[in-house]
Design a protein around this motif. Structure first.
Motif, short mmCIF file in Angstrom:
data_model
loop_
_atom_site.label_atom_id
_atom_site.label_comp_id
_atom_site.label_asym_id
_atom_site.label_seq_id
_atom_site.Cartn_x
_atom_site.Cartn_y
_atom_site.Cartn_z
N LYS A 151 0.82 -1.19 0.00
CA LYS A 151 0.00 0.00 0.00
C LYS A 151 0.86 1.25 0.00
O LYS A 151 0.54 2.26 -0.64
CB LYS A 151 -0.92 0.00 1.22
N LYS A 152 1.98 1.21 0.73
CA LYS A 152 2.88 2.35 0.79
C LYS A 152 3.43 2.70 -0.59
O LYS A 152 3.61 3.86 -0.94
CB LYS A 152 4.04 2.05 1.75
N HIS A 153 3.69 1.69 -1.39
CA HIS A 153 4.23 1.90 -2.73
C HIS A 153 3.14 2.00 -3.80
O HIS A 153 3.44 2.06 -4.98
CB HIS A 153 5.21 0.77 -3.09
N GLY A 154 1.89 2.01 -3.38
CA GLY A 154 0.78 2.20 -4.30
C GLY A 154 0.47 0.98 -5.14
O GLY A 154 -0.02 1.11 -6.27
N ILE A 155 0.77 -0.18 -4.65
CA ILE A 155 0.52 -1.40 -5.41
C ILE A 155 -0.72 -2.08 -4.86
O ILE A 155 -0.92 -2.24 -3.72
CB ILE A 155 1.73 -2.35 -5.38
#
Length: 155
Positions: A151-155
């Motif tokens: 989630k932090k990396h937008g995946i």
């Protein structure tokens, strides 16, 4: 004359060998210089002078004392035997699965995996726990850390 631990015959033999090696090397250097390869001839002459320097500094006396002394060879034999014993114990240890402490710890860990110390949760009324222990239960998988990273990396 010389050191006390080297016999005269041994010292003379070692010095003769060194002188012969030096003479042969200087002869090869002369032939190389005659062929107009001066850099190689200089290098060969440098190598040829090493035995003469070793004789003059006393290193050859020390080495001759080692080479011709039976006690020194017995010492090398004892060191070799010691090394052989160390290597034999390592091979046997690897084949048998480690040292006694390591085997004891592995056995305790295996017993702990089969019979955990924590109590098992109740299965409810009328339900019993399976008696087969042929396959240990898989640990609960927790992917919350992985999900947070994704989630932090937008995946």
């Amino acid at each position: 004359m010389g050191h006390n631990f080297v016999r005269l015959e041994d010292r003379m033999l070692a010095e003769t060998v060194c002188a012969a090696v030096a003479a042969a090397g200087l002869g090869i250097a002369a032939v190389t210089a005659y062929r107009r390869r001066f850099l190689a001839a200089t290098r060969i002459a440098a190598y040829a002078l090493i035995p003469v320097g070793l004789v003059m500094t006393g290193v050859v006396d020390w080495l001759a004392g080692l080479a011709f002394n039976p006690t020194v060879w017995l010492g090398f034999g004892v060191l070799g035997l010691s090394w052989l014993l160390f290597m034999t114990t390592r091979v046997v240890e690897r084949r048998s699965g480690g040292t006694r402490k390591e085997r004891k710890a592995a056995g305790a860990a295996q017993r702990e995996a089969v019979q955990p110390a924590a109590s098992t949760p109740s299965l409810g009324a009328g339900r019993t726990q399976p008696t087969s222990t042929s396959r240990p239960a898989a640990p609960a998988e927790d992917f919350s850390d992985i999900e947070a990273i994704l989630k932090k990396h937008g995946i």
